[in-house]
Design a protein around this motif. Structure first.
Motif, PDB file in Angstrom:
ATOM      1  N   GLU A 181       0.869  -1.087  -0.121  1.00  0.00           N
ATOM      2  CA  GLU A 181      -0.073   0.021   0.097  1.00  0.00           C
ATOM      3  C   GLU A 181       0.786   1.375  -0.070  1.00  0.00           C
ATOM      4  O   GLU A 181       0.291   2.295  -0.228  1.00  0.00           O
ATOM      5  CB  GLU A 181      -1.036   0.193   1.295  1.00  0.00           C
ATOM      6  N   GLN A 182       2.075   1.145   0.033  1.00  0.00           N
ATOM      7  CA  GLN A 182       2.958   2.162   0.209  1.00  0.00           C
ATOM      8  C   GLN A 182       3.339   2.474  -1.384  1.00  0.00           C
ATOM      9  O   GLN A 182       3.333   1.707  -2.197  1.00  0.00           O
ATOM     10  CB  GLN A 182       4.381   1.827   0.849  1.00  0.00           C
ATOM     11  N   PRO A 183       3.473   3.682  -1.728  1.00  0.00           N
ATOM     12  CA  PRO A 183       3.820   4.341  -3.026  1.00  0.00           C
ATOM     13  C   PRO A 183       5.389   3.807  -3.556  1.00  0.00           C
ATOM     14  O   PRO A 183       6.186   3.656  -2.557  1.00  0.00           O
ATOM     15  CB  PRO A 183       3.761   5.819  -2.931  1.00  0.00           C
ATOM     16  N   GLY A 184       5.411   3.479  -4.623  1.00  0.00           N
ATOM     17  CA  GLY A 184       6.757   3.222  -5.087  1.00  0.00           C
ATOM     18  C   GLY A 184       7.365   1.817  -4.776  1.00  0.00           C
ATOM     19  O   GLY A 184       8.482   1.947  -4.581  1.00  0.00           O
ATOM     20  N   VAL A 185       6.554   0.870  -4.630  1.00  0.00           N
ATOM     21  CA  VAL A 185       7.147  -0.377  -4.369  1.00  0.00           C
ATOM     22  C   VAL A 185       7.514  -1.292  -5.357  1.00  0.00           C
ATOM     23  O   VAL A 185       8.345  -2.207  -5.036  1.00  0.00           O
ATOM     24  CB  VAL A 185       5.876  -1.156  -3.417  1.00  0.00           C
ATOM     25  N   VAL A 186       7.397  -1.112  -6.596  1.00  0.00           N
ATOM     26  CA  VAL A 186       8.051  -2.039  -7.792  1.00  0.00           C
ATOM     27  C   VAL A 186       9.372  -1.640  -7.887  1.00  0.00           C
ATOM     28  O   VAL A 186       9.989  -0.511  -7.447  1.00  0.00           O
ATOM     29  CB  VAL A 186       7.407  -1.126  -8.893  1.00  0.00           C
ATOM     30  N   ASP A 187      10.057  -2.768  -7.899  1.00  0.00           N
ATOM     31  CA  ASP A 187      11.507  -2.861  -7.529  1.00  0.00           C
ATOM     32  C   ASP A 187      11.990  -2.742  -6.334  1.00  0.00           C
ATOM     33  O   ASP A 187      13.374  -2.753  -6.169  1.00  0.00           O
ATOM     34  CB  ASP A 187      12.251  -1.989  -8.823  1.00  0.00           C
ATOM     35  N   ARG A 188      11.172  -2.545  -5.325  1.00  0.00           N
ATOM     36  CA  ARG A 188      11.505  -2.526  -3.807  1.00  0.00           C
ATOM     37  C   ARG A 188      11.221  -3.678  -3.111  1.00  0.00           C
ATOM     38  O   ARG A 188      11.474  -3.859  -1.798  1.00  0.00           O
ATOM     39  CB  ARG A 188      11.272  -1.141  -3.198  1.00  0.00           C
ATOM     40  N   VAL A 189      10.085  -4.437  -3.683  1.00  0.00           N
ATOM     41  CA  VAL A 189       9.320  -5.445  -2.776  1.00  0.00           C
ATOM     42  C   VAL A 189       9.489  -6.802  -3.714  1.00  0.00           C
ATOM     43  O   VAL A 189       8.997  -6.741  -4.943  1.00  0.00           O
ATOM     44  CB  VAL A 189       7.817  -5.099  -2.464  1.00  0.00           C
ATOM     45  N   ALA A 190       9.621  -7.773  -3.107  1.00  0.00           N
ATOM     46  CA  ALA A 190       9.493  -9.189  -3.642  1.00  0.00           C
ATOM     47  C   ALA A 190       9.053 -10.328  -2.594  1.00  0.00           C
ATOM     48  O   ALA A 190       9.125 -10.152  -1.411  1.00  0.00           O
ATOM     49  CB  ALA A 190      11.029  -9.507  -4.290  1.00  0.00           C
ATOM     50  N   VAL A 191       8.654 -11.270  -3.197  1.00  0.00           N
ATOM     51  CA  VAL A 191       8.289 -12.497  -2.080  1.00  0.00           C
ATOM     52  C   VAL A 191       8.987 -13.646  -2.625  1.00  0.00           C
ATOM     53  O   VAL A 191       8.961 -14.141  -3.630  1.00  0.00           O
ATOM     54  CB  VAL A 191       6.663 -12.583  -2.162  1.00  0.00           C
ATOM     55  N   ILE A 192       9.408 -14.608  -1.676  1.00  0.00           N
ATOM     56  CA  ILE A 192      10.077 -15.819  -1.830  1.00  0.00           C
ATOM     57  C   ILE A 192       9.149 -16.904  -1.287  1.00  0.00           C
ATOM     58  O   ILE A 192       8.931 -16.786  -0.155  1.00  0.00           O
ATOM     59  CB  ILE A 192      11.308 -15.851  -1.468  1.00  0.00           C
ATOM     60  N   ALA A 193       8.794 -17.571  -2.015  1.00  0.00           N
ATOM     61  CA  ALA A 193       7.946 -18.815  -1.451  1.00  0.00           C
ATOM     62  C   ALA A 193       9.073 -20.092  -1.498  1.00  0.00           C
ATOM     63  O   ALA A 193       9.572 -20.403  -2.330  1.00  0.00           O
ATOM     64  CB  ALA A 193       6.880 -19.118  -2.212  1.00  0.00           C
TER      65      ALA A 193
END
Length: 731
Positions: A339-351
């Motif tokens: 929900e924070q702005p500018g999350v593309v290229d800053r957030v990822a998920v590892i399963a």
């Protein structure tokens, strides 16, 4: 005339008539006077009767009894109230000497007294005012036994009380009830004071200005001060500033009559600057007229109960086996990040899913499976290195929410570190169990961000399934592929690195949070690789363990640290060494460390051992013996990662621990994560109660430092005070 004189008998008759008339007139006058006197006497008698009636009526309603005696001690009059007080009959007592009355008088000590001396007049024989009241006891018997009625006696002379002579007027007032009330109040006050002084919880009497009038020892002990120091102290100043407004509101409501009492939980500041959680209960005491008089306050230490509550809250959001975040917390964290702005290229998920976990459970049992999950959780936590949140969803399923300025780079570094960390077989039930993991990665892009946390988790799951289908033990990226650098070459170079002293020790400062003065350092090993540059522990420590070189590495670090300490100019600073369970048990580390301390003539207290992976320290093992040996030699033992699943609280009791180090996962959540702050505060209070050294790691800004210091953490470490540097910078 001559005729009259010529008749003497007529003259006599005339004279007699005149005399008779005069006598008659005199008699009539006397009769008239007598009748007037009778009427006056009758009026006086009537007035006397009326006055007596009024006197008797007055005596019937007054609490005072009246006794009138002659100077010789003869009873002239006694009111019914006086007779009742003295326990005699008023009619039979009248006319008798007071000494003949059936009276037994005693003083306050129970000694017999003379009734004439008590009830008579002891001054000069002239009218006077009432004498000084005297308290005496009138003893009487009833079916229940002998009792004493307390009577206040006062005597004075009155004029013409006995005809023309003065008389003695004695007033009697029964004060038995008042004395009993006073005695009861005195007993109550004594009982309250004794109960207050000996109460196990803090108690205080507070005036209407909310200042302490009196406090007990428990209250003073709770605040780390003395009772006399609390008298006159403002109650509001005991609380943290943020809690004072709510307290003032509750006090005003009491004074306004809104409620008879209130209860409030807040933080109090001790005399030593530390804070404790207390439950404040205050009740308003009113005077007989109903106006506010003072407050009675109870203060109970709730730090331990808050610790339990915070731990329960923590457990509700964390996996009880591994200490990692659970599914609920992970989803909240991920949704909040997206929900924070500018999350593309800053957030990822590892399963992440373990390969062959079912076979471990089937072969060695569920207890061994649980040990394996704890081992994997530690690997994931180390691989993530504070760049995200690690969660266990259940079974052998794990998720890492990665947050980094360079998300793609960070997520692949973490994935590679996970694979590298799992290369070393886990030690399960005296066996070495090999385990690998399949990993799926999903990077935040506009499409998945729009779908929220479920969309990104689904993408990571899809990549995980593809990884399992492609052969397992590998990493796949959702809708893309990327090469992952291998770490096999690092293993071949490690032996040469130790032999050629490519490994170096850097030192991160530890400061006193009260004045930011450097008091010590944590020794952190680095690999100065000839081609790859300076490598952090996460890049090679798993390979060290796999190669069975953990103990030689620990001995190397111990030797370097003792030499560094011996050459520092400030002899008060100390250095801590991280030691894992793999490096303890055979005595080699302890022998090397104590030998170097003796050879370099360094005070043992300047070298501190930080125990990591404490979950592997089983009861009765050689590891516990080695820790006890070090502690007995004067080397303090700190429990690292305090508050996490791998640092159970029982070790504070079972191991020779001198201090604790707060895990940086709690520090990093301050102040944004209320739960992290509450747990940090509660753990600080627990450590303080156990009189332990407290160090908080991972401090990155001033607000964290101030918060931790206020809540019981004495020392701090983190980027705010500087990173790890070569040893020569502090000499």
């Amino acid at each position: 005339m001559s005729e009259v004189l010529a008749d003497p008998a007529g003259v006599v008759t005339a004279v007699i008539a005149v005399v008779a008339i005069a006598a008659l007139v005199a008699v009539l006058v006397l009769l008239a006077r007598q009748r007037a006197q009778v009427r006056t006497a009758n009026g006086l008698l009537e007035l006397s009767r009326q006055l007596r009636q009024r006197y008797d009526a007055l005596q019937s309603v007054t609490k005072e009894g009246v006794l009138v005696q002659s100077l010789s001690g003869r009873v002239l009059d006694m009111s019914e109230r006086a007779a009742a007080i003295l326990g005699v009959d008023a009619e039979s007592a009248t006319g008798r000497p007071v000494t003949d009355l059936p009276l037994v008088l005693v003083n306050e000590q129970g000694l017999s007294m003379n009734p004439a001396a008590v009830l008579g007049h002891r001054g000069p024989v002239r009218p006077s005012g009432p004498g000084e009241p005297e308290l005496v006891g009138v003893a009487f018997a009833d079916p229940e036994g002998m009792h004493v009625r307390m009577v206040q006696v006062a005597s004075q002379l009155v004029p013409a009380g006995d005809g023309e002579n003065p008389a003695v007027l004695t007033t009697l007032v029964d004060v038995t009830g008042r004395r009993e009330v006073e005695a009861a109040l005195s007993r109550s006050e004594t009982q309250f004071r004794v109960a207050m002084e000996n109460a196990p919880i803090g108690m205080a009497l507070v005036d209407l200005d909310w200042r302490i009038v009196e406090a007990n020892a428990a209250f003073a002990e709770l605040l780390g001060t003395r009772v006399d120091a609390l008298r006159g102290y403002p109650m509001a100043d005991l609380a943290e500033p943020e809690g004072r407004a709510a307290e003032r509101v509750e006090v005003d409501r009491l004074l306004e009559g809104g409620l008879p009492r209130f209860s409030l939980e807040q933080q109090y500041v001790r005399a030593d600057g530390l804070t404790v959680w207390v439950v404040l209960d205050a009740a308003l005491v009113r005077s007989a007229s109903g106006s506010p008089d003072h407050f009675v306050v109870q203060v109970r230490d709730s730090t331990e109960s808050r610790l339990q509550a915070e731990m329960l809250t923590h457990r509700a959001m964390h996996d009880p086996l591994t200490g990692l975040a659970n599914r609920t917390l992970m989803q909240e964290v991920l949704q909040s990040v997206l929900e924070q702005p500018g999350v593309v290229d800053r957030v990822a998920v590892i399963a992440c899913d373990l390969d062959g976990f079912k076979q471990v459970n089937d072969r060695y049992g569920h207890a061994a499976g649980d040990e394996l999950l704890v081992h994997v959780a530690a690997v994931l936590r180390a691989a993530t290195a504070r760049r995200g949140t690690v969660a266990r969803l259940g079974g052998d399923e794990f998720v890492v929410v990665v947050q980094d300025a360079d998300g793609p780079r960070a997520v692949f570094e973490i994935a590679a570190a996970i694979h590298a960390g799992l290369v070393e077989p886990a030690r399960i039930a005296r066996r070495r169990v090999q385990v690998a993991a399949s990993i799926g990665i999903a990077l935040a892009d506009p499409e998945t961000v729009e779908g929220g946390a479920p969309a990104l988790l689904a993408a990571a799951d899809a990549a995980l399934y593809r990884a399992k289908g492609a052969g397992r033990g590998r990493t796949e990226v959702y809708d893309s592929s990327m090469g992952v650098a291998t770490t096999s070459s690092l293993h071949r170079e490690l032996t040469d690195a130790i032999a050629t002293r490519q490994l170096v020790v850097h030192y991160q400062p530890i400061v006193d949070l009260a004045d930011m003065r450097v008091v010590g350092y944590e020794a952190l090993v680095r690999w100065q690789h000839p081609h790859r540059g300076l490598l952090l522990p996460g890049a090679f420590l798993p390979l060290v363990q796999e190669a069975g070189m953990s103990v030689p590495l620990a001995q190397f670090v111990a030797t370097e640290v003792v030499e560094f300490v011996s050459q520092t100019t400030d002899r008060t600073r100390w250095v801590s060494i991280n030691v894992s369970a793999d490096q303890l048990g055979d005595g080699e580390f302890a022998t090397t460390l104590l030998g170097e301390i003796s050879r370099r003539r360094v005070a043992a207290g300047r070298i501190v051992v930080e125990l990591t992976e404490s979950s592997l320290v089983a009861s009765g093992t050689r590891i516990r013996h080695e820790l006890t040996q070090l502690s007995a030699a004067g080397v303090p033992i700190l429990l690292d990662d305090f508050g996490t699943g791998v640092s159970p609280l029982s070790y504070l009791r079972d191991l020779p621990v001198a201090g604790v180090k707060l895990d940086m996962s709690f520090t990093s959540g301050i102040p944004d994560d209320p739960t992290a702050g509450k747990v940090a505060r509660a753990l600080g209070a627990l450590a303080r109660e156990l009189a332990m050294v407290t160090i908080a790691e991972g401090i990155e800004h001033d607000e964290q430092a101030r918060y931790l210091h206020r809540n019981g953490w004495r020392y701090g470490q983190g980027w705010l005070f500087g990173g790890a540097q070569p040893g020569d910078v502090s000499r």
